[in-house]
Design a protein around this motif. Structure first.
Motif, PDB file in Angstrom:
ATOM      1  N   GLU A 140       0.694  -1.195  -0.130  1.00  0.00           N
ATOM      2  CA  GLU A 140       0.172  -0.018   0.034  1.00  0.00           C
ATOM      3  C   GLU A 140       0.760   1.369   0.112  1.00  0.00           C
ATOM      4  O   GLU A 140       0.607   2.171  -0.540  1.00  0.00           O
ATOM      5  N   ALA A 141       1.703   1.286   0.916  1.00  0.00           N
ATOM      6  CA  ALA A 141       2.711   2.308   0.770  1.00  0.00           C
ATOM      7  C   ALA A 141       3.590   2.787  -0.359  1.00  0.00           C
ATOM      8  O   ALA A 141       3.728   3.802  -0.947  1.00  0.00           O
ATOM      9  N   LEU A 142       3.915   1.703  -1.175  1.00  0.00           N
ATOM     10  CA  LEU A 142       4.677   1.601  -2.362  1.00  0.00           C
ATOM     11  C   LEU A 142       3.748   2.376  -3.410  1.00  0.00           C
ATOM     12  O   LEU A 142       3.752   3.182  -4.257  1.00  0.00           O
ATOM     13  N   ILE A 143       2.484   1.942  -3.500  1.00  0.00           N
ATOM     14  CA  ILE A 143       1.394   2.279  -4.198  1.00  0.00           C
ATOM     15  C   ILE A 143       1.035   3.496  -4.241  1.00  0.00           C
ATOM     16  O   ILE A 143       0.689   4.644  -5.086  1.00  0.00           O
ATOM     17  N   ARG A 171       8.649  -5.095  -8.214  1.00  0.00           N
ATOM     18  CA  ARG A 171       8.833  -5.013  -9.741  1.00  0.00           C
ATOM     19  C   ARG A 171       7.555  -4.918 -10.207  1.00  0.00           C
ATOM     20  O   ARG A 171       7.284  -4.390 -11.205  1.00  0.00           O
ATOM     21  N   GLU A 172       6.486  -5.719  -9.780  1.00  0.00           N
ATOM     22  CA  GLU A 172       5.169  -5.768 -10.439  1.00  0.00           C
ATOM     23  C   GLU A 172       4.521  -4.248 -10.270  1.00  0.00           C
ATOM     24  O   GLU A 172       3.882  -3.750 -11.189  1.00  0.00           O
ATOM     25  N   ILE A 173       4.722  -3.611  -9.098  1.00  0.00           N
ATOM     26  CA  ILE A 173       4.144  -2.245  -8.919  1.00  0.00           C
ATOM     27  C   ILE A 173       4.851  -1.220  -9.943  1.00  0.00           C
ATOM     28  O   ILE A 173       4.058  -0.311 -10.323  1.00  0.00           O
ATOM     29  N   ALA A 174       6.143  -1.437 -10.027  1.00  0.00           N
ATOM     30  CA  ALA A 174       6.786  -0.427 -10.967  1.00  0.00           C
ATOM     31  C   ALA A 174       6.345  -0.787 -12.531  1.00  0.00           C
ATOM     32  O   ALA A 174       6.196   0.034 -13.266  1.00  0.00           O
ATOM     33  N   TYR A 179       1.914   1.217 -17.090  1.00  0.00           N
ATOM     34  CA  TYR A 179       0.576   0.622 -17.854  1.00  0.00           C
ATOM     35  C   TYR A 179      -0.330   1.375 -18.367  1.00  0.00           C
ATOM     36  O   TYR A 179      -1.146   1.652 -19.190  1.00  0.00           O
ATOM     37  N   GLY A 180      -0.800   2.344 -17.068  1.00  0.00           N
ATOM     38  CA  GLY A 180      -1.967   3.180 -17.523  1.00  0.00           C
ATOM     39  C   GLY A 180      -2.202   4.078 -15.972  1.00  0.00           C
ATOM     40  O   GLY A 180      -1.593   3.897 -15.075  1.00  0.00           O
TER      41      GLY A 180
END
Length: 317
Positions: A140-143, A171-174, A179-180
């Motif tokens: 959540e913090a990264l997002i 990696r996946e959040i980055a 993507y959009g």
């Protein structure tokens, strides 16, 4: 002060190292900031650096990775080390030098003889985020940090597919951020790879609940991914073996965390296994393990066809 950070390489680890270092020294240089590898440098040389002044600042930071001695296994090195020498330093460290040891998951064990000897002389910080809520909070913090807009159900799927792997989550959040503007469930489903273990779990679950149609669909999906039958048999056996082990330990009144620690398996996997034991028959699990072992042996000996006989077994389970 001596810290042991249990972590794989990640943004979280880098952030912690920067945080701790900036609290001690204003600007890093070759005299006040040193990095060592325990597998490449003898204790004597590392301790000499720990006890030497920095010359350019009052305080000093020494980072040391690959602490092979934390795990009780023996490791061959091109030099000889005396573990008592390091323990003695822990008992009487240089007050002007901060030692930070980075311990990967492969080297960490709570049953370590070394840690039991030095536990009261250091601070151990677990950055693996084994707790499900800690893992989700970090995500959540990264997002929020990158202001990524993601639907609630999409976020749940993201966390589920990355659970227990901080590096993959980062990696996946980055990747999703590129993507959009708004990330939906469909986007996460397409962009975030599904762990192979999920497919194997679904396959074993379908087999035990006698859902042959679903089992064969999952099996055919694995075939399309060019997965060899021997690999499928091995992964299936691991899944069933885990269920059997968890069942035995549960009957011994061990808690979820105790089972995870005893088996050295991520608590999330233990949680899922305990949940699934409500539906699984232990006798069926034992019989399946026997059948899988027999099939594996006969395929390797050339007596059975690896595709045909695996499909026959799946059809009759």
């Amino acid at each position: 002060m001596i810290k042991i950070l249990v972590s794989e390489p990640s943004l979280l680890l880098n952030s912690k190292l920067n945080e701790y270092t900036s609290q001690i020294i204003e600007e890093k240089d070759e005299f006040n900031y040193c990095v060592f590898d325990f597998e490449e440098t003898p204790f004597e040389e590392i301790i000499l650096s720990l006890q030497s002044p920095s010359f350019t600042s009052q305080k000093k930071v020494v980072i040391a990775k690959n602490p092979y001695f934390i795990k009780n296994d023996k490791v061959k090195l091109p030099f000889t080390n005396d573990i008592e020498q390091l323990i003695e330093y822990f008992k009487s460290p240089n007050p002007d030098c901060e030692l930070i040891i980075i311990c990967s998951k492969s080297y960490f064990t709570s049953k370590s003889k070394f840690l039991s000897s030095v536990n009261k002389y250091c601070v151990i910080e677990n950055l693996l985020l084994d707790d499900e809520n800690e893992f989700k909070n970090y995500g959540e913090a990264l997002i929020n940090k990158i202001k990524l807009k993601i639907d609630y159900d999409a976020k749940d799927l993201l966390f589920l597919r990355c659970m227990g792997d901080i590096c993959k989550l980062e990696r996946e959040i980055a990747k999703l951020s590129l993507y959009g503007d708004n990330i939906t469930l469909n986007i996460v489903n397409k962009m975030v790879s599904r762990p192979l273990q999920d497919d194997i779990f679904e396959l074993s679950n379908a087999l035990l609940t006698k859902n042959k149609k679903k089992a064969m669909k999952i099996y055919n999906d694995l075939k399309l991914l060019k997965m060899e039958p021997i690999s499928i048999i091995g992964l299936l056996a691991n899944q069933y073996r885990l269920l059997l082990q968890v069942s035995i330990l549960k009957n011994k009144k061990m808690t979820e965390n105790e089972i995870a620690d005893f088996l050295s398996i991520h608590p999330y996997r233990i949680k899922i296994a305990l949940k699934n034991l409500m539906y699984y028959n232990i006798t069926d699990i034992k019989n399946t393990l026997i059948n899988l072992a027999t099939l594996d042996a006969k395929i390797k000996s050339g007596e059975y066809d690896r595709f045909v006989n695996l499909e026959m077994l799946l059809a009759t389970m």
